[in-house]
Motif scaffolding. Structure first.
Motif, mmCIF file in Angstrom:
data_model
loop_
_atom_site.group_PDB
_atom_site.id
_atom_site.type_symbol
_atom_site.label_atom_id
_atom_site.label_comp_id
_atom_site.label_asym_id
_atom_site.label_seq_id
_atom_site.Cartn_x
_atom_site.Cartn_y
_atom_site.Cartn_z
ATOM 1 N N ASP A 149 -99.821 -25.443 -12.612
ATOM 2 C CA ASP A 149 -101.394 -24.954 -11.597
ATOM 3 C C ASP A 149 -101.629 -23.776 -12.355
ATOM 4 O OD1 ASP A 149 -100.929 -28.171 -11.590
ATOM 5 O OD2 ASP A 149 -100.755 -28.004 -10.183
ATOM 6 N N GLN A 153 -105.588 -22.042 -13.870
ATOM 7 C CA GLN A 153 -106.804 -21.753 -13.049
ATOM 8 C C GLN A 153 -106.857 -20.084 -13.632
ATOM 9 O OE1 GLN A 153 -105.171 -21.965 -8.830
ATOM 10 N NE2 GLN A 153 -105.611 -24.107 -8.965
ATOM 11 N N GLU A 156 -108.439 -20.790 -16.606
ATOM 12 C CA GLU A 156 -110.164 -21.406 -16.273
ATOM 13 C C GLU A 156 -111.118 -20.352 -16.094
ATOM 14 O OE1 GLU A 156 -112.581 -23.712 -13.233
ATOM 15 O OE2 GLU A 156 -110.288 -24.147 -13.159
#
Length: 190
Positions: A149, A153, A156
């Protein structure tokens, strides 16, 4: 888009050496349509944490726009920022057996202190591996995220941050570390 037609001013590059290095990086980052993707000098991966290229340390105005107070270099023989910025070097050698984990406690405390004061930290290294790993580790600790995760992130926020992911050594360290909450020397908030 023909890469040779792109303007260096759009990229925020410092000079010819940087242009050549970033053109080489950009040529590896073509999307599926064959279009060049923009390689940013830096990207904010979370408030107060800026991940970027080593060349960013030469761009004083750019760093000031992001409220960067300190530059954290993760590696040896990296370019240092100008005298207007504090600088911390964590002499990590990106080799198969090298451990980044011992640098986490001090680095995380430093990042947290500067963020609490409303400033930001630029984290950089030579290849993007170690600096990305440090940011992913910080995000894992601060936001209680899994490795996958946190990495998603960061990618991103900074699309050019290692599209293939971290090398096996660093990804293994981060996945193992996440399962070891009693890691010595970590700040109380972790």
């Amino acid at each position: 888009t023909n890469m040779s037609q792109l303007s260096p001013g759009v990229w925020g590059w410092a000079g010819a050496d940087t242009v050549n290095a970033n053109m080489a990086m950009m040529s590896r980052d073509l999307d599926r349509k064959g279009e060049a993707s923009v390689v940013h000098l830096t990207d904010v991966v979370m408030p107060g944490v800026v991940l970027g290229l080593e060349t960013a340390v030469s761009e004083t105005k750019h760093l000031e726009e992001h409220k960067v107070e300190e530059c954290i270099a993760v590696g040896k023989d990296l370019k240092a920022p100008g005298p207007e910025f504090m600088s911390t070097v964590y002499p990590f050698e990106d080799e198969d057996a090298a451990s980044l984990l011992p640098f986490f406690p001090k680095a995380f405390k430093k990042i947290e202190q500067i963020r609490e004061d409303g400033g930001a930290v630029l984290v950089y290294c030579a290849t993007g591996q170690a600096s990305t790993a440090l940011c992913v580790g910080y995000k894992m600790a601060k936001e209680e995220l899994s490795y996958d995760d946190a990495m998603a992130q960061v990618q991103e926020a900074r699309p050019n941050a290692l599209p293939e992911g971290l090398n096996r050594n660093l990804s293994r360290q981060l996945t193992t570390w996440r399962k070891w909450p009693e890691f010595p020397g970590l700040p109380d908030w972790m």
